[in-house]
Design a protein around this motif. Structure first.
Motif, PDB file in Angstrom:
ATOM      1  N   PRO A 403       9.651   7.930  -1.343  1.00 19.79           N
ATOM      2  CA  PRO A 403       9.902   7.049   0.093  1.00 19.79           C
ATOM      3  C   PRO A 403       8.458   6.601   0.065  1.00 19.79           C
ATOM      4  O   PRO A 403       8.470   5.461   0.643  1.00 19.79           O
ATOM      5  N   MET A 404       7.645   7.396  -0.357  1.00 26.03           N
ATOM      6  CA  MET A 404       5.714   7.048  -0.133  1.00 26.03           C
ATOM      7  C   MET A 404       6.110   5.772  -0.962  1.00 26.03           C
ATOM      8  O   MET A 404       5.093   4.701  -0.829  1.00 26.03           O
ATOM      9  N   LEU A 405       6.264   5.522  -2.512  1.00 21.76           N
ATOM     10  CA  LEU A 405       6.248   4.662  -3.034  1.00 21.76           C
ATOM     11  C   LEU A 405       6.758   3.305  -2.821  1.00 21.76           C
ATOM     12  O   LEU A 405       6.681   2.099  -2.638  1.00 21.76           O
ATOM     13  N   GLY A 406       8.462   3.806  -2.489  1.00 24.14           N
ATOM     14  CA  GLY A 406       8.512   2.496  -1.834  1.00 24.14           C
ATOM     15  C   GLY A 406       8.187   1.815   0.026  1.00 24.14           C
ATOM     16  O   GLY A 406       7.995   0.871   0.002  1.00 24.14           O
ATOM     17  N   GLY A 407       7.245   3.066   0.199  1.00 23.76           N
ATOM     18  CA  GLY A 407       6.348   2.207   1.370  1.00 23.76           C
ATOM     19  C   GLY A 407       5.681   1.296   1.256  1.00 23.76           C
ATOM     20  O   GLY A 407       4.942   0.644   1.824  1.00 23.76           O
ATOM     21  N   VAL A 408       4.689   1.937  -0.041  1.00 24.76           N
ATOM     22  CA  VAL A 408       3.506   0.907  -0.475  1.00 24.76           C
ATOM     23  C   VAL A 408       3.812  -0.148  -1.344  1.00 24.76           C
ATOM     24  O   VAL A 408       3.525  -1.227  -1.265  1.00 24.76           O
ATOM     25  N   ILE A 409       4.952   0.032  -1.774  1.00 24.77           N
ATOM     26  CA  ILE A 409       5.148  -1.424  -2.373  1.00 24.77           C
ATOM     27  C   ILE A 409       5.527  -2.105  -0.853  1.00 24.77           C
ATOM     28  O   ILE A 409       5.843  -3.523  -0.962  1.00 24.77           O
ATOM     29  N   ALA A 410       6.534  -1.463  -0.330  1.00 22.08           N
ATOM     30  CA  ALA A 410       6.832  -3.008   0.728  1.00 22.08           C
ATOM     31  C   ALA A 410       5.266  -3.151   1.847  1.00 22.08           C
ATOM     32  O   ALA A 410       5.525  -4.537   2.114  1.00 22.08           O
ATOM     33  N   ALA A 411       4.913  -2.146   1.792  1.00 20.76           N
ATOM     34  CA  ALA A 411       3.619  -2.716   2.607  1.00 20.76           C
ATOM     35  C   ALA A 411       2.778  -3.486   2.088  1.00 20.76           C
ATOM     36  O   ALA A 411       2.310  -4.483   3.017  1.00 20.76           O
ATOM     37  N   ALA A 412       2.572  -3.641   0.139  1.00 16.98           N
ATOM     38  CA  ALA A 412       1.592  -5.000  -0.569  1.00 16.98           C
ATOM     39  C   ALA A 412       2.002  -5.593  -0.409  1.00 16.98           C
ATOM     40  O   ALA A 412       1.932  -6.913  -0.097  1.00 16.98           O
ATOM     41  N   MET A 413       3.703  -5.661  -0.970  1.00 19.44           N
ATOM     42  CA  MET A 413       4.717  -6.842  -0.885  1.00 19.44           C
ATOM     43  C   MET A 413       4.277  -7.867   1.087  1.00 19.44           C
ATOM     44  O   MET A 413       4.036  -8.989   0.921  1.00 19.44           O
ATOM     45  N   MET A 414       4.541  -6.817   1.889  1.00 23.88           N
ATOM     46  CA  MET A 414       4.197  -7.978   3.305  1.00 23.88           C
ATOM     47  C   MET A 414       3.085  -8.453   2.808  1.00 23.88           C
ATOM     48  O   MET A 414       2.605  -9.917   3.443  1.00 23.88           O
ATOM     49  N   THR A 415       2.344  -7.905   3.260  1.00 28.96           N
ATOM     50  CA  THR A 415       0.290  -8.672   2.879  1.00 28.96           C
ATOM     51  C   THR A 415       0.322  -9.047   1.673  1.00 28.96           C
ATOM     52  O   THR A 415      -0.050 -10.853   2.560  1.00 28.96           O
ATOM     53  N   ASN A 416       1.304  -9.190   0.642  1.00 22.24           N
ATOM     54  CA  ASN A 416       1.470 -10.458  -0.578  1.00 22.24           C
ATOM     55  C   ASN A 416       1.394 -11.589  -0.255  1.00 22.24           C
ATOM     56  O   ASN A 416       1.254 -13.096   0.086  1.00 22.24           O
ATOM     57  N   ILE A 417       2.982 -11.881   0.659  1.00 23.01           N
ATOM     58  CA  ILE A 417       3.793 -13.213   1.482  1.00 23.01           C
ATOM     59  C   ILE A 417       3.025 -13.610   2.551  1.00 23.01           C
ATOM     60  O   ILE A 417       2.610 -14.907   2.536  1.00 23.01           O
ATOM     61  N   LEU A 418       1.843 -12.354   3.340  1.00 24.84           N
ATOM     62  CA  LEU A 418       1.009 -13.624   4.664  1.00 24.84           C
ATOM     63  C   LEU A 418       0.663 -14.033   3.784  1.00 24.84           C
ATOM     64  O   LEU A 418       0.144 -15.233   4.499  1.00 24.84           O
ATOM     65  N   VAL A 419      -0.372 -13.536   2.877  1.00 30.14           N
ATOM     66  CA  VAL A 419      -1.570 -13.467   2.212  1.00 30.14           C
ATOM     67  C   VAL A 419      -1.215 -15.235   1.871  1.00 30.14           C
ATOM     68  O   VAL A 419      -1.773 -15.815   1.697  1.00 30.14           O
ATOM     69  N   ALA A 420      -0.017 -15.262   1.450  1.00 33.90           N
ATOM     70  CA  ALA A 420       0.255 -16.358   0.220  1.00 33.90           C
ATOM     71  C   ALA A 420       1.230 -17.721   1.343  1.00 33.90           C
ATOM     72  O   ALA A 420       0.919 -18.550   0.950  1.00 33.90           O
ATOM     73  N   GLY A 421       0.988 -17.115   2.137  1.00 33.49           N
ATOM     74  CA  GLY A 421       1.704 -18.291   3.682  1.00 33.49           C
ATOM     75  C   GLY A 421       0.747 -19.233   3.603  1.00 33.49           C
ATOM     76  O   GLY A 421       0.267 -19.844   3.761  1.00 33.49           O
ATOM     77  N   LEU A 422      -0.757 -17.757   4.270  1.00 30.64           N
ATOM     78  CA  LEU A 422      -2.149 -18.607   4.608  1.00 30.64           C
ATOM     79  C   LEU A 422      -3.033 -19.034   3.575  1.00 30.64           C
ATOM     80  O   LEU A 422      -3.038 -20.570   3.669  1.00 30.64           O
TER      81      LEU A 422
END
Lengths: 469, 469
Positions: A403-422
């Motif tokens: 679950p920790m790995l799942g959490g890490v990839i989810a947080a990274a993905m969220m961050t990257n998509i937000l940065v991508a939009g900006l």
């Protein structure tokens, strides 16, 4: 006479036997023409090509392999008039023009309105140009030389000098009599320009108005005073935006002192609208002109520059990964998953970028609504980010039973998509403020951002979270 | 009167104080209008907006934040005529129309030619539509109901029913007298259609010809017999390609039995040409309509589908990497370098894809020259591949002091760029043969290919070459 009822479709084109349902020449037809040419059967080739519209004859040359174009041109020489050359792809035309002598080119150019003649002559090298111009009538030559004196892709190159201009004090009847009485006038016009004694346009009169108004009415009463004037040095992209925005059929072109020097008609603009609108996809990918008739070496030069730029941005991403080699060593699954974060982020950035560049090209995104557009993209990115993070986080958590790995990839993905939009909206906005073409260079910067942040966020969070013991 | 000489530029637009050099409304102007609206100073708002062209009033609404559009509309209500609505972005128009009652919408729609009225009414929900139609004059209503009976984005929706059709046996003089004598006829036409007794078009006469020909000449002698007829159910994209190809100003629309039922003019087509040409970049990135006025939720739905598709293709790449975890474990530098091979290959694929999709959209790539286009892309890919492979191979060989590693990445890069070039042209060609829109789904397949082959070639070669002990 015929006992079968004609269907609507059957009457569309004389050329229907040659064209498929999308108005493209059928491959069988192209083959038949080329076979006739190969067999030396010029009569058959002419018979086949003769019924075609000039635009279709131009297409036929484009569809013919390069080394067979000259024999085809020789076979159907009589049908190769200026209209065909005016419709032809630039590269194909250049190649054919090279095969003709100056006298032939001069004859073809003389048939055309200035704008089309210029299009044929402007790409020739200086010496050939001089030779062709020498072979033309003095009047035609003067018109073309003047057009060539304006910058490339400017209104001066696009305009035709053949137009109808009448004085304000004339009546509708005067204008009609003038048109009927002067054989030498152009027939290629949709509006009449009304000018003052200094030859400055004061109004425009659509031909439908002229036809619907009694002869005795003064031109100054029937003309429309509000009109769109095009400065002779205006860039063709701006000209095309102006035609679109105000739904123009034709427009007067004026010189620096406001005098009427030419006219641009919508049919000259339509292919520019199409080109300018279509080039976004090509520019965003760094594909240059992106014409399938472009010589291979030119395509190579245009594209390889962007691949090298892309290579250097990829090196930055590599450098970031290399900082985390220890982390990867301890948990090699990170290497397996990290391209997902970078890749999906890259796609999200490209989406925002495509939307932003399009809105800029159509003048829909201006200073007034930039802040709103940025907020809008943040909203979309938040929704996209949450969705993708949820899917990938849950999936990875289960598959890796971590679950920790799942959490890490989810947080990274969220961050990257937000940065991508900006990045997708800020990069083109900033480039435009810096007077750079946002379509040309944005995607290198956006990809660099989404790659770097993708790897940095994922590997960084994996390290910082204590996921990797 | 004025003692200063007017410069060319100064005379271009009445609205020059409101517009910047790209014909966009200046932010100061937009702010001034909105401040007047906020302050309840309707007179000032009207004074500012009144001189604007309808297209600029439409832009003003687009640039105004959503929640301030209704107060703006109330303030300048008298200036909001059909032309303004016809020029407005679909989303902005829908929102404004929602705020008006059926009577007001009916009044606006009645002012317009059928095509513009249909554009306003077609997006309303069924009940509102019925209410608006009930409030219209029976003639207008019948015209609009007929137009709505044709499929969306078809010629039947685009056409206006107001046109000029005259019988073959009339003379030029008869036609001019008819035009002068019938107040109720449209003034929005550029060509006159000549029809047979069954109302089937037999020829077209440009108004310039009508004006330049003596009154006694018969219409059948002045008309052009060769004409482009548009079937009423033809898709608007094909209509726009036909207008471009044959440089049309207007064209007759015919029903299934060949009768003239309407007319499409180039000004209705220009924005479609622009939209269709511009959507490549949006479709290739999966950004849907890509309109900055689209509601956030619609944008989210359009884009997230493609991000999820992209996520699954990224999983395939991940799976490939996971097969090589042992290799990576032994040489973690491979994890550092592998995104370069995939990324640059992806960019090369996107370049070829953009070129191919553009050539297809403009009917330049057909069955006749597909084989040639593929050969051309292979040539370009070989040159690009050799260049990039040389640069990266040499660089990596030196930096890692490992010529073998340099050789492996060079070979993988060469392979991937070649595959990218092939995929970039084959994927859209195959999709088109399967009757799918190549712009919509190609990039998912191409990215999947370049990602997978990138990782597979690099990690596979690293393993097979014995580089990793």
């Amino acid at each position: 006479m015929s006992d079968t009822e004609l269907r609507g479709d059957d009457r569309i084109e004389d050329g229907e036997r040659q064209l498929d349902e999308d108005d493209r020449l059928k491959p069988e037809f192209v083959d038949a023409v080329l076979e006739a040419v190969d067999a030396g059967d010029t009569d058959e080739a002419k018979r086949l090509v003769e019924p075609l519209h000039p635009a279709d004859i131009a297409d036929l040359f484009e569809l013919t392999p390069e080394d067979r174009r000259a024999p085809l041109a020789a076979a159907v020489a009589g049908l190769l008039d200026g209209d065909v050359f005016a419709e032809m792809n630039d590269y194909v035309r250049e190649q054919l023009i090279d095969a003709l002598d100056a006298r032939q080119v001069a004859d073809i150019a003389s048939e055309l309105d200035t704008d089309d003649a210029v299009a044929i002559i402007e790409d020739m090298d200086a010496e050939d140009q001089r030779e062709v111009l020498r072979a033309m009538e003095p009047d035609d030559r003067a018109a073309i030389e003047e057009a060539l004196s304006y910058p490339e892709e400017s209104a001066g190159r696009l305009m035709q000098r053949e137009l109808i201009a009448v004085p304000e004090h004339w009546t509708v009847g005067d204008t009609i009599d003038y048109l009927r009485g002067h054989e030498e006038l152009t027939t290629d016009f949709w509006e009449v320009f009304v000018v003052d004694p200094a030859h400055r346009p004061v109004g425009t009169c659509a031909l439908s108005w002229l036809l619907r108004t009694p002869r005795a009415v003064s031109m100054s009463d029937v003309m429309q005073r509000e009109q769109t004037l095009i400065p002779v040095d205006m860039d063709q992209e701006e000209v095309s935006l102006r035609f679109q925005k105000y739904a123009l059929i034709s427009a007067a072109v004026i010189d620096g002192s406001g005098r009427l020097v030419g006219m641009i008609t919508v049919d000259d603009i339509v292919h520019i609208i199409q080109e300018e609108a279509g080039e976004d996809a090509l520019l965003l990918s760094g594909a240059g002109e992106g014409d399938i008739n472009e010589p291979v070496l030119d395509s190579y030069k245009a594209r390889v520059r962007w691949l090298i730029a892309n290579l250097f941005t990829a090196l930055l991403a590599s450098f970031i990964i290399s900082r985390f080699e220890g982390t990867i060593q301890r948990m090699v699954a990170l290497a397996t998953l990290m391209p997902i974060v970078a890749g999906v982020g890259g796609n999200a950035g490209t989406q925002t970028l495509a939307v932003t560049v399009r809105a800029m090209a159509t003048n829909q995104l201006t200073q007034s609504n930039t802040a709103r557009a940025i907020r809008r993209e943040i909203h979309v990115a938040l929704l996209n980010g949450m969705t993708i993070a949820l899917v990938i986080g849950t999936g990875v958590g289960f598959i890796f039973a971590n679950p920790m790995l799942g959490g890490v990839i989810a947080a990274a993905m969220m961050t990257n998509i937000l940065v991508a939009g900006l990045a997708g909206v800020l990069v083109p906005v900033v480039l435009e403020r810096l007077k750079a073409d946002p379509a040309v260079s944005s995607s290198v910067f956006v990809t660099m951002t989404t790659d770097s942040i993708g790897f940095l966020a994922f590997l960084g969070l994996a390290t910082a979270s204590g996921l990797v013991g």
